[in-house]
Structure formats: structure tokens, C-alpha cells
Design a protein around this motif. Sequence first.
Motif, PDB file in Angstrom:
ATOM      1  N   ARG A  36       0.686  -1.034   0.107  1.00  0.00           N
ATOM      2  CA  ARG A  36      -0.050  -0.110   0.074  1.00  0.00           C
ATOM      3  C   ARG A  36       0.929   1.264  -0.098  1.00  0.00           C
ATOM      4  NH1 ARG A  36      -2.580   1.438   5.504  1.00  0.00           N
ATOM      5  NH2 ARG A  36      -0.661   1.285   6.812  1.00  0.00           N
ATOM      6  N   VAL A  37       2.068   1.141  -0.050  1.00  0.00           N
ATOM      7  CA  VAL A  37       3.043   2.384   0.092  1.00  0.00           C
ATOM      8  C   VAL A  37       3.588   2.545  -1.448  1.00  0.00           C
ATOM      9  CG1 VAL A  37       4.754   3.479   0.744  1.00  0.00           C
ATOM     10  CG2 VAL A  37       3.717   2.061   2.189  1.00  0.00           C
ATOM     11  N   PRO A  38       3.039   3.664  -2.424  1.00  0.00           N
ATOM     12  CA  PRO A  38       3.441   3.720  -3.636  1.00  0.00           C
ATOM     13  C   PRO A  38       4.965   3.904  -3.965  1.00  0.00           C
ATOM     14  CG  PRO A  38       1.471   5.167  -3.029  1.00  0.00           C
ATOM     15  CD  PRO A  38       1.807   4.361  -1.786  1.00  0.00           C
ATOM     16  N   TYR A  39       5.347   4.627  -2.848  1.00  0.00           N
ATOM     17  CA  TYR A  39       6.943   5.119  -2.975  1.00  0.00           C
ATOM     18  C   TYR A  39       7.968   3.801  -3.106  1.00  0.00           C
ATOM     19  CZ  TYR A  39      11.292   7.391  -2.537  1.00  0.00           C
ATOM     20  OH  TYR A  39      12.525   8.123  -2.761  1.00  0.00           O
ATOM     21  N   GLU A  46      15.560   4.024   4.493  1.00  0.00           N
ATOM     22  CA  GLU A  46      14.472   4.354   5.279  1.00  0.00           C
ATOM     23  C   GLU A  46      13.382   3.684   5.084  1.00  0.00           C
ATOM     24  OE1 GLU A  46      13.735   8.928   5.182  1.00  0.00           O
ATOM     25  OE2 GLU A  46      11.938   8.551   6.014  1.00  0.00           O
ATOM     26  N   VAL A  47      12.833   3.230   4.075  1.00  0.00           N
ATOM     27  CA  VAL A  47      11.875   2.204   3.721  1.00  0.00           C
ATOM     28  C   VAL A  47      11.975   0.906   4.652  1.00  0.00           C
ATOM     29  CG1 VAL A  47      11.110   0.885   1.898  1.00  0.00           C
ATOM     30  CG2 VAL A  47      11.196   3.298   1.511  1.00  0.00           C
ATOM     31  N   ILE A  90      11.347   1.752   8.219  1.00  0.00           N
ATOM     32  CA  ILE A  90       9.932   2.052   8.473  1.00  0.00           C
ATOM     33  C   ILE A  90       9.163   0.433   8.307  1.00  0.00           C
ATOM     34  CG2 ILE A  90       7.876   3.077   7.688  1.00  0.00           C
ATOM     35  CD1 ILE A  90       9.446   5.436   6.652  1.00  0.00           C
ATOM     36  N   ARG A 102      -1.277   2.525  11.540  1.00  0.00           N
ATOM     37  CA  ARG A 102      -0.543   3.586  10.544  1.00  0.00           C
ATOM     38  C   ARG A 102       0.791   3.520  10.784  1.00  0.00           C
ATOM     39  NH1 ARG A 102      -3.424   8.597  10.792  1.00  0.00           N
ATOM     40  NH2 ARG A 102      -1.611   9.339   9.405  1.00  0.00           N
ATOM     41  N   LEU A 103       1.659   3.845   9.575  1.00  0.00           N
ATOM     42  CA  LEU A 103       3.143   3.565   9.658  1.00  0.00           C
ATOM     43  C   LEU A 103       3.841   4.737  10.869  1.00  0.00           C
ATOM     44  CD1 LEU A 103       3.519   3.344   5.807  1.00  0.00           C
ATOM     45  CD2 LEU A 103       3.690   1.699   7.347  1.00  0.00           C
ATOM     46  N   THR A 127       8.950   9.325  10.434  1.00  0.00           N
ATOM     47  CA  THR A 127      10.554   9.558  10.746  1.00  0.00           C
ATOM     48  C   THR A 127      10.655  10.843  11.417  1.00  0.00           C
ATOM     49  OG1 THR A 127      10.751   8.524   8.716  1.00  0.00           O
ATOM     50  CG2 THR A 127      12.769   9.470   9.656  1.00  0.00           C
ATOM     51  N   ILE A 128      11.499  10.915  12.481  1.00  0.00           N
ATOM     52  CA  ILE A 128      11.810  12.380  13.017  1.00  0.00           C
ATOM     53  C   ILE A 128      13.100  12.635  12.469  1.00  0.00           C
ATOM     54  CG2 ILE A 128      12.475  13.072  15.165  1.00  0.00           C
ATOM     55  CD1 ILE A 128      11.052  10.862  16.608  1.00  0.00           C
ATOM     56  N   ASP A 130       3.243   8.557  -7.257  1.00  0.00           N
ATOM     57  CA  ASP A 130       4.285   7.662  -6.987  1.00  0.00           C
ATOM     58  C   ASP A 130       5.066   8.020  -5.861  1.00  0.00           C
ATOM     59  OD1 ASP A 130       3.525   6.737  -9.511  1.00  0.00           O
ATOM     60  OD2 ASP A 130       5.121   7.777 -10.717  1.00  0.00           O
ATOM     61  N   ILE A 138       4.185   8.744  -2.737  1.00  0.00           N
ATOM     62  CA  ILE A 138       3.458   8.859  -1.478  1.00  0.00           C
ATOM     63  C   ILE A 138       3.991   7.703  -0.523  1.00  0.00           C
ATOM     64  CG2 ILE A 138       1.251   8.129  -0.378  1.00  0.00           C
ATOM     65  CD1 ILE A 138      -0.055   9.712  -2.951  1.00  0.00           C
TER      66      ILE A 138
END
Lengths: 168, 140
Positions: free
Chosen positions: A25-28, A72-73, A76, A105-106, A109-110, B42, B44
Motif C-alpha cells: 500500500r506504499v506507492p513510493y 529509510e523504507v 519503516i 498507521r506507519l 520519521t523524526i 508515485d 506517496i
Amino acid sequence: MIKRPEPVQIVKQRRDSVLRALVGRVPYINFLGVTFERRGDELTAIMPFKDELIGNPLLPALHGGATAAFLEVTAIISLSWGMIWEDMESGALEIDDIDNIALPRLPKTIDFTVDYLRSGLPRDAYARARITRAGRRYASVYVEGWQDNRDRLFAQATGHFVMPKRSS
Amino acid sequence: MADMMKQASQFIQALPHAKALGMELEELDSGTAAISMPYSEDIIGDPDTGVVHGGAVSALLDTCCGAAVMSHPSNPAGTATIDLRIEYLRAATPGQRIKARATCYHVTRSVAFVRATAMDEDEEVPVAMATGTFTAGNGK
């Protein structure tokens, strides 16, 4: 009467479909082409090489931003996965409808600090996160990224995250 | 100066990852740079709110810092990120363009020191701030 353990295939299928729902569900993540492999609860992120990830076309080398994003991905998703794991195993997470799993919810990042140890080669990259502290509100994560050799990291990162509020 | 802008603009267009994110050079002066990036579905990161992923903001800040290093009067032949720390102050507003501005404060024989901020249309509070060190010069 002793409760029989669930058949291994059912357990695997449940874990894999929850992981797929979390990542899908995360497009990036899809934009970067990152996928996750699972061994028990351990995740390995994979970023297959593609031209759009290049930062320096002369070398060529991965873009520092693509490397940062990849790590980072990984942080998370690994954090979120750690959170979901218990609920998934205890049966508290409703997963009858695979397309509509109520995932939390995800984490947010701080800050995130990336150490670029060597230039990223035009090859697939791998990453694993270690959650060094997982509190109710804040979490600290360390991520390692490598390519051909597990012992020769091309980047490492540390980050702090705000965890989402939990209902329980 | 216009020539330098054009060259730098082409340089950024030649970076595949910068191009994939739609980055555009807006300003370039000795040791400073501004680069913007459009909002896109793209990139998000939070499907519940449509907020862009921190990683995309990192890529923008990293590129902008690199451009600031390259435009420094010491004229480094090339640059690569040594270390980059990003602080995410707030979520970027979905739908808005994000613009990064970087300043290269000092360049030694081998290292460049850079700071940058990323803003959306609300310029009161930055979306993110970055501190980075970069390689400078021919040596590795």
C-alpha cells in the motif's frame, strides 16, 4: 486435549499476505522497486538495480537519495512489521479479508542519518534493519545496506521514529 | 550566469534518479542552489494521508546539497555524499511542490560542509532540514 499446531502452510500464507499488504500500500516503495523477503520474522529488503536509481551516470553509481530512501523504507517497514507481528500471531489482527486488513498507521520519521561508506554499484542492493529501541512512542533503528558482499556495507543509517498510537 | 544555470540544469536532467522524481533547478549561485520537485502519487509514503515519503525528500535534499557543492567557488571536480542527516519537521502538504535550498558553507581540500532546508508552499516551517558532508575535489 492438546491444541494441534496450525499447518505450516497456513502460517506462512498468513504472514506473507500480511507482509504483502503492508508493503503493497506504499506507492513510493513500488516506485523504487523495493521488495521484502521474510525468514520467520526477519526481513531483508531488496532494491533491484534499475537505471532510474542512478545518481552519477559516469561511474555509474546509485543516487545518494535512492540509497537513503531504500534504507529509510527498510527501517519503516521493519518497525511496522515488528508491531504487527504480535497481533498477527495472537490472532488479534483481522485478516479474513486479505484486501482490507486493518493495518496500523506507519511510524513517522523524526530524523534519519545516512553514512555513505562506498559508492553504490549498479547492482541489486540489500538491507536489514535492527530495532535498537522500540518504545511505545519512540523507536530507534539501525540499518545496514550491502550489495555483493554482506561484510562490505555500502551504506549504514540510524534513525528515530514516532510510533503510531495503538488502540489497546 | 545564465550559461551556468543552463549547464547545471542539464546536469541535473542527466541524473536518472533526479529526472525520475521530476527535479528542476531553480537557482544556482556560488555555493548555493535551489531545486524543486513536483508532488506525485508515485512518491506517496503514507497511503492514509497521501503525504510523500521521507525518502523522496531525502533524494531532493541530497541532490540540492550536491549542486551547492558543485557551484562553490572552489570549483570541485566532482562530489559524493559522505554523510547526510535529515530532520523531518512536519509532513509536506499533499499536492504541493517541494523546494529545497542548500548552502555550501565551507570546502576544504577534500570535504564540503552543507546545510539545506525543504519547504512546501507554507514557508513558515520547513518540511525538512539537512546537514551533510560531501567529498570535494578529485581525491577520494
